[in-house]
Design a protein around this motif. Structure first.
Motif, PDB file in Angstrom:
ATOM      1  N   GLU A   9      -5.843  -4.152   5.463  1.00 52.43           N
ATOM      2  CA  GLU A   9      -6.648  -3.522   6.506  1.00 52.43           C
ATOM      3  C   GLU A   9      -5.822  -2.938   7.639  1.00 52.43           C
ATOM      4  OE1 GLU A   9      -9.184  -6.733   7.563  1.00 52.43           O
ATOM      5  OE2 GLU A   9     -10.712  -6.251   6.050  1.00 52.43           O
ATOM      6  N   GLU A  10      -4.712  -3.561   7.942  1.00 49.19           N
ATOM      7  CA  GLU A  10      -3.890  -3.113   9.068  1.00 49.19           C
ATOM      8  C   GLU A  10      -2.870  -2.075   8.599  1.00 49.19           C
ATOM      9  OE1 GLU A  10      -2.973  -2.854  13.003  1.00 49.19           O
ATOM     10  OE2 GLU A  10      -4.528  -4.124  12.107  1.00 49.19           O
ATOM     11  N   PRO A  11      -2.960  -0.836   9.073  1.00 50.28           N
ATOM     12  CA  PRO A  11      -1.991   0.187   8.656  1.00 50.28           C
ATOM     13  C   PRO A  11      -0.581  -0.214   9.068  1.00 50.28           C
ATOM     14  CG  PRO A  11      -3.878   1.168   9.766  1.00 50.28           C
ATOM     15  CD  PRO A  11      -3.970  -0.314   9.978  1.00 50.28           C
ATOM     16  N   PRO A  12       0.380  -0.099   8.159  1.00 50.57           N
ATOM     17  CA  PRO A  12       1.768  -0.431   8.489  1.00 50.57           C
ATOM     18  C   PRO A  12       2.417   0.689   9.286  1.00 50.57           C
ATOM     19  CG  PRO A  12       1.642   0.369   6.255  1.00 50.57           C
ATOM     20  CD  PRO A  12       0.224   0.323   6.772  1.00 50.57           C
ATOM     21  N   ASP A  13       3.660   0.499   9.622  1.00 47.85           N
ATOM     22  CA  ASP A  13       4.437   1.533  10.303  1.00 47.85           C
ATOM     23  C   ASP A  13       4.383   2.812   9.469  1.00 47.85           C
ATOM     24  OD1 ASP A  13       6.322   3.180  11.408  1.00 47.85           O
ATOM     25  OD2 ASP A  13       7.858   1.638  11.626  1.00 47.85           O
ATOM     26  N   ALA A  14       4.066   3.918  10.129  1.00 49.18           N
ATOM     27  CA  ALA A  14       3.919   5.191   9.413  1.00 49.18           C
ATOM     28  C   ALA A  14       5.174   5.584   8.651  1.00 49.18           C
ATOM     29  CB  ALA A  14       3.534   6.289  10.402  1.00 49.18           C
ATOM     30  N   SER A  15       6.323   5.103   9.093  1.00 51.25           N
ATOM     31  CA  SER A  15       7.581   5.470   8.438  1.00 51.25           C
ATOM     32  C   SER A  15       7.960   4.494   7.327  1.00 51.25           C
ATOM     33  CB  SER A  15       8.716   5.500   9.475  1.00 51.25           C
ATOM     34  OG  SER A  15       8.902   4.210  10.039  1.00 51.25           O
ATOM     35  N   ALA A  16       7.056   3.522   7.018  1.00 53.00           N
ATOM     36  CA  ALA A  16       7.397   2.466   6.057  1.00 53.00           C
ATOM     37  C   ALA A  16       7.387   2.944   4.619  1.00 53.00           C
ATOM     38  CB  ALA A  16       6.433   1.292   6.215  1.00 53.00           C
ATOM     39  N   ALA A  17       6.738   4.083   4.334  1.00 55.03           N
ATOM     40  CA  ALA A  17       6.659   4.552   2.952  1.00 55.03           C
ATOM     41  C   ALA A  17       6.483   6.058   2.907  1.00 55.03           C
ATOM     42  CB  ALA A  17       5.497   3.873   2.238  1.00 55.03           C
ATOM     43  N   THR A  18       6.885   6.646   1.785  1.00 54.43           N
ATOM     44  CA  THR A  18       6.676   8.069   1.548  1.00 54.43           C
ATOM     45  C   THR A  18       5.203   8.332   1.309  1.00 54.43           C
ATOM     46  OG1 THR A  18       8.860   8.272   0.533  1.00 54.43           O
ATOM     47  CG2 THR A  18       7.263   9.999   0.030  1.00 54.43           C
ATOM     48  N   GLY A  19       4.695   9.394   1.883  1.00 52.91           N
ATOM     49  CA  GLY A  19       3.286   9.735   1.692  1.00 52.91           C
ATOM     50  C   GLY A  19       3.113  10.678   0.517  1.00 52.91           C
ATOM     51  N   TYR A  20       2.669  10.157  -0.620  1.00 52.06           N
ATOM     52  CA  TYR A  20       2.441  10.983  -1.815  1.00 52.06           C
ATOM     53  C   TYR A  20       1.031  11.554  -1.778  1.00 52.06           C
ATOM     54  CZ  TYR A  20       6.686   8.897  -3.689  1.00 52.06           C
ATOM     55  OH  TYR A  20       7.989   8.496  -3.861  1.00 52.06           O
ATOM     56  N   ASP A  21       0.878  12.722  -2.397  1.00 52.78           N
ATOM     57  CA  ASP A  21      -0.462  13.300  -2.509  1.00 52.78           C
ATOM     58  C   ASP A  21      -1.313  12.436  -3.441  1.00 52.78           C
ATOM     59  OD1 ASP A  21      -0.005  15.946  -1.064  1.00 52.78           O
ATOM     60  OD2 ASP A  21       1.573  16.007  -2.592  1.00 52.78           O
ATOM     61  N   LEU A  22      -0.698  11.977  -4.524  1.00 49.22           N
ATOM     62  CA  LEU A  22      -1.365  11.119  -5.502  1.00 49.22           C
ATOM     63  C   LEU A  22      -0.500   9.884  -5.729  1.00 49.22           C
ATOM     64  CD1 LEU A  22      -2.230  13.874  -8.144  1.00 49.22           C
ATOM     65  CD2 LEU A  22      -3.752  12.994  -6.365  1.00 49.22           C
ATOM     66  N   LEU A  23      -1.129   8.742  -5.847  1.00 45.53           N
ATOM     67  CA  LEU A  23      -0.382   7.503  -6.067  1.00 45.53           C
ATOM     68  C   LEU A  23      -1.081   6.666  -7.125  1.00 45.53           C
ATOM     69  CD1 LEU A  23       1.894   5.481  -5.132  1.00 45.53           C
ATOM     70  CD2 LEU A  23       0.138   4.471  -3.637  1.00 45.53           C
ATOM     71  N   VAL A  24      -0.317   6.146  -8.077  1.00 41.39           N
ATOM     72  CA  VAL A  24      -0.833   5.196  -9.049  1.00 41.39           C
ATOM     73  C   VAL A  24       0.006   3.928  -8.955  1.00 41.39           C
ATOM     74  CG1 VAL A  24       0.582   6.182 -10.909  1.00 41.39           C
ATOM     75  CG2 VAL A  24      -1.365   4.756 -11.479  1.00 41.39           C
TER      76      VAL A  24
END
Length: 286
Positions: A191-206
């Motif tokens: 529920e709690e969003p992590p640090d925005a820089s913690a992961a790459t933002g993919y358009d699609l994720l599996v």
């Protein structure tokens, strides 16, 4: 009894571990006998108060052959785990034995009877002839074959995750009590969003184990179509499994290296960050 080490498996194995952790918190003494699916795992260890005994099913040398090791450890576990199960029942008889069908059962339904110990089966899904399409052919045949054990009344009860599976097993001829216990998840960490820089933002994720039945190859086929009209769309594949090398070759043969990235196994915190950062979560399946 679980043919895969619960710290090295998929969703069904994780369910066993999570339930065992909760029971351990309540003061129950639990032992998990599992296949040694990772050669680096010790034969005996304690995790969160749970005793885990692993059974070596293949020489460590064969671990380099991912697909062979993955399937054969699970297929050999029922036979090779029998001495350990007998030892547990003789030295410190449990009140209950739980046999987890992931996907193959152990010999617990037979051996527990020798010691007058009740045994429950956990069945994650009902299989019909579509199992021959969802799994490699040999595994599908085994699935259909071992499912017949449920009709022998060797188990004192069966636990399933949904009402529809309960109804299917009833129609199939299972006469022992069947308990509908849905899979649960603690959503609090998500529920709690992590640090925005913690992961790459993919358009699609599996996020998935890389095995045939999960249909990741079909997702790659779809991405080939997407890439033609939307070349900037990127897919992240989080997870590992025996089909990884084959899937990577499929991506290379389609020229999709710039569109698809394999992330391998990701720890829980990184998984949460990836899910928050992605635009769309994709879950293919056969």
């Amino acid at each position: 009894m679980n043919n895969t080490d619960p710290t090295d498996g998929g969703g069904g194995d994780q369910r066993i571990l999570d339930e065992a952790k909760e029971l351990a918190k309540r003061g129950y003494d639990l032992t998990i006998v599992a296949g040694r699916t990772d050669p680096s795992l010790p034969s005996t260890r304690t995790v969160n108060g749970i005793h885990i005994r692993t059974v070596k099913c293949l020489p460590d040398l064969l671990a380099g052959f991912d697909t062979l090791y993955f399937y054969f450890v699970r297929m050999l576990f029922p036979l090779l785990s029998a001495p350990k199960l007998i030892g547990e029942c003789r030295i410190d008889p449990p009140d209950l034995v739980v046999d987890d069908f992931t996907p193959h059962p152990s010999l617990a339904s037979l051996l527990s009877r020798l010691f007058s110990i009740p045994v429950i089966a956990i069945v994650h899904e009902y299989h019909n002839r579509t199992a021959l399409e969802k799994f490699p052919f040999v595994i599908g045949v085994i699935q259909l074959g071992v499912q017949n054990i449920l009709r022998t009344n060797l188990y004192d009860g069966v636990i399933v995750p949904r009402q529809s599976t309960k109804e299917q097993l009833r129609d199939y001829g299972v006469s022992v009590p069947i308990y509908d216990v849905p899979n649960g998840i603690d959503v609090t960490p998500y529920e709690e969003p992590p640090d925005a820089s913690a992961a790459t933002g993919y358009d699609l994720l599996v996020v998935s184990r890389l095995v045939y039945r999960k249909g990741i190859d079909q997702l790659i086929d779809a991405m080939e179509l997407v890439a033609k009209s939307q070349p900037d769309v990127r897919l992240g594949i989080a997870g590992d499994g025996p089909q990884r090398e084959e899937l990577q070759q499929q991506v290379a043969s389609r020229g999709l290296e710039d569109s698809i990235e394999f992330l391998g196994y990701v720890p829980e915190k990184e998984k949460i960050a990836l899910l928050h950062a992605a635009d769309i979560f994709v879950l293919p399946s056969r």
